[in-house]
Design an enzyme around this catalytic site. Sequence first.
Site: not given
Ligand code: NAD
Ligand code: WQD
Length: 339
Positions: A59, A125-126, A150, A154, A179, A200
């Site tokens: 962790d 993140s955006a 959340y 960031k 994004f 999502n």
């Molecule tokens: P994910 O949840 O699949 O991966 C995150 C990983 O971190 C997981 O495997 C989880 O077990 C691990 N984790 C969480 N807390 C921990 C801790 N305290 N110590 C060790 N491990 C820990 O998510 P993801 O979609 O792969 O996202 C990865 C990163 O990218 C995250 O920081 C997320 O916020 C960021 N991000 C994701 C998105 C998206 O839409 N997926 C968008 C923007 C930013």
């Molecule tokens: C996308 C679009 C919803 C689910 C989030 C975080 C962002 C980033 C990515 C994560 C939106 C629509 C969704 C559904 C829908 N970080 N939607 N029906 O909100 O753009 O971004 O995830 O780590 O910080 O805010 O992504 O996939 O949730 O939504 O219509 O069941 O799809 O309204 O317009 P979002 P999303």
Amino acid sequence: MAKILVTGGAGYIGSHTCVELLEAGHDVVVLDNLSNSSEESLKRVQALTGKSLKFIQGDIRQQQDLDQAFASHQIDAVIHFAGLKAVGESQQIPLTYFDNNIAGSIQLVQAMERANVFNLVFSSSATVYGEKNPSPYQEDMTLGMPNNNYGYTKLVIEQMLEKTSIADDRWSIALLRYFNPVGAHKSGCIGEDPLGIPNNLMPYLTQVAVGQREKLSIFGNDYPTQDGTCERDFIHVVDLAEAHVLAVENRLTNTGCRAWNIGTGQPISVLQIKNTFEKVNDIVVRAEFSDRRAGDLPSFYANNARAVAELGWTPKHNLEDMLADSWNWQKQNPTGYKA
Ligand code: NAD
Ligand code: WQD
């Protein structure tokens, strides 16, 4: 070639990045507490690439887990994915998010200092552009206050990392502002496997397509956009993973703190996603329009020119690839990594 510590490497974006790092010839050490993932993803990463990586179940909030990881491996750089990411949940339990994401990142940076490792790529993140900036977002825009906890984590971590690099010029930090990541590895062996009901769009849609959920709710069709539904900048997870390889290699030979947008620059609507998914995969997805979801912005997308110019990065996958690959993963793994 470098040895990279990947925090959160068992997760969705982390596992895809491990594949690209291994294929580029780097050594990989993953530290993950498996709170939102399964070790199965890493087994598949190794099977896919024919290369091995080291896994530490630990962790980022535990000093001894981090110190042990750095003591046992000669780490050159860290890619920091570990964090909690559910927007809705972050509104219910903000302190858990502040502890895991912010306090965890502080622990990591302090452990890096103790180990004399100063190259870091951070998953931003955006959302850090806030609610008022017009799209396309550019890296030099004044950042805004995200409308959820959340996103706030960031923003705080970005600012903390920037101030740390200003105070000590040994640091070299990349802030990658993702994004909307979607898609999966072409093989269909690894992909997104959310716990419980997906928040999502893409995992929800593929779970409807595979018959696990009844129908997709499209949140709002009265936005001021091309078809009334929200627009996002969807980016294929493999393109995103490649950006991490380029960013970490860039950091090994540069100093300072630099942000890069990782998106395609193309706004795509939710309805377009659903319709194109059906066409590309020849499948019907039950859907209905429902109320707007609180906190959603009508439209945002990237200006990615800086990443293209400075990292030599170009997204190679189009929308059809993203939707075909998402479906290929879900179809082959209807219940994700669970047997
Ligand atoms: P994910 O949840 O699949 O991966 C995150 C990983 O971190 C997981 O495997 C989880 O077990 C691990 N984790 C969480 N807390 C921990 C801790 N305290 N110590 C060790 N491990 C820990 O998510 P993801 O979609 O792969 O996202 C990865 C990163 O990218 C995250 O920081 C997320 O916020 C960021 N991000 C994701 C998105 C998206 O839409 N997926 C968008 C923007 C930013
Ligand atoms: C996308 C679009 C919803 C689910 C989030 C975080 C962002 C980033 C990515 C994560 C939106 C629509 C969704 C559904 C829908 N970080 N939607 N029906 O909100 O753009 O971004 O995830 O780590 O910080 O805010 O992504 O996939 O949730 O939504 O219509 O069941 O799809 O309204 O317009 P979002 P999303």
